[in-house]
Scaffold this motif. Sequence first.
Motif, PDB file in Angstrom:
ATOM      1  N   TYR A 210       0.829  -1.199   0.000  1.00 54.78           N
ATOM      2  CA  TYR A 210       0.000   0.000   0.000  1.00 54.78           C
ATOM      3  C   TYR A 210       0.865   1.251   0.000  1.00 54.78           C
ATOM      4  O   TYR A 210       0.549   2.225  -0.687  1.00 54.78           O
ATOM      5  N   HIS A 211       1.956   1.237   0.739  1.00 52.29           N
ATOM      6  CA  HIS A 211       2.844   2.399   0.796  1.00 52.29           C
ATOM      7  C   HIS A 211       3.410   2.715  -0.591  1.00 52.29           C
ATOM      8  O   HIS A 211       3.500   3.878  -0.981  1.00 52.29           O
ATOM      9  N   ILE A 212       3.774   1.689  -1.332  1.00 51.14           N
ATOM     10  CA  ILE A 212       4.304   1.890  -2.687  1.00 51.14           C
ATOM     11  C   ILE A 212       3.245   2.534  -3.578  1.00 51.14           C
ATOM     12  O   ILE A 212       3.516   3.480  -4.303  1.00 51.14           O
TER      13      ILE A 212
ATOM     14  N   LYS B  27       2.726   6.988  -5.215  1.00 53.52           N
ATOM     15  CA  LYS B  27       2.528   7.359  -6.621  1.00 53.52           C
ATOM     16  C   LYS B  27       1.167   8.023  -6.785  1.00 53.52           C
ATOM     17  O   LYS B  27       0.257   7.486  -7.384  1.00 53.52           O
ATOM     18  N   LYS B  28       1.022   9.221  -6.210  1.00 58.52           N
ATOM     19  CA  LYS B  28      -0.255   9.939  -6.200  1.00 58.52           C
ATOM     20  C   LYS B  28      -0.773  10.225  -7.606  1.00 58.52           C
ATOM     21  O   LYS B  28      -1.968  10.191  -7.844  1.00 58.52           O
TER      22      LYS B  28
ATOM     23  N   ALA C 102     -10.195   0.313  -4.765  1.00 61.27           N
ATOM     24  CA  ALA C 102     -10.261  -1.128  -4.502  1.00 61.27           C
ATOM     25  C   ALA C 102      -9.182  -1.546  -3.504  1.00 61.27           C
ATOM     26  O   ALA C 102      -9.429  -2.378  -2.626  1.00 61.27           O
ATOM     27  N   ILE C 103      -8.001  -0.969  -3.622  1.00 59.99           N
ATOM     28  CA  ILE C 103      -6.917  -1.278  -2.687  1.00 59.99           C
ATOM     29  C   ILE C 103      -7.264  -0.769  -1.292  1.00 59.99           C
ATOM     30  O   ILE C 103      -7.068  -1.474  -0.294  1.00 59.99           O
ATOM     31  N   LEU C 104      -7.808   0.446  -1.211  1.00 61.36           N
ATOM     32  CA  LEU C 104      -8.204   0.983   0.086  1.00 61.36           C
ATOM     33  C   LEU C 104      -9.285   0.120   0.725  1.00 61.36           C
ATOM     34  O   LEU C 104      -9.256  -0.141   1.932  1.00 61.36           O
ATOM     35  N   LYS C 105     -10.227  -0.346  -0.080  1.00 57.85           N
ATOM     36  CA  LYS C 105     -11.302  -1.214   0.427  1.00 57.85           C
ATOM     37  C   LYS C 105     -10.727  -2.536   0.930  1.00 57.85           C
ATOM     38  O   LYS C 105     -11.109  -3.019   1.994  1.00 57.85           O
TER      39      LYS C 105
END
Length: 56
Positions: free
Chosen positions: A5-7, A11-12, A24-27
């Motif tokens: 997740y940090h990676i 990359k905003k 989807a990753i946050l979920k």
Amino acid sequence: MEEAYHIVNTKKDLATRHLYYHLAILKLMSMTYFRNKNFDKAQEFLSLMGITAIKD
């Protein structure tokens, strides 16, 4: 999982281009912490998505 997740989070510019996948990753992160009964950390990821939990 935190490292992955940090990676992605660093990359905003990609997050704005691929908003669906970023959400989807946050979920996924939120659900994982919720299942492990780490509710505070799960709430952090929900708030990043713009979702707030209902508190009594």
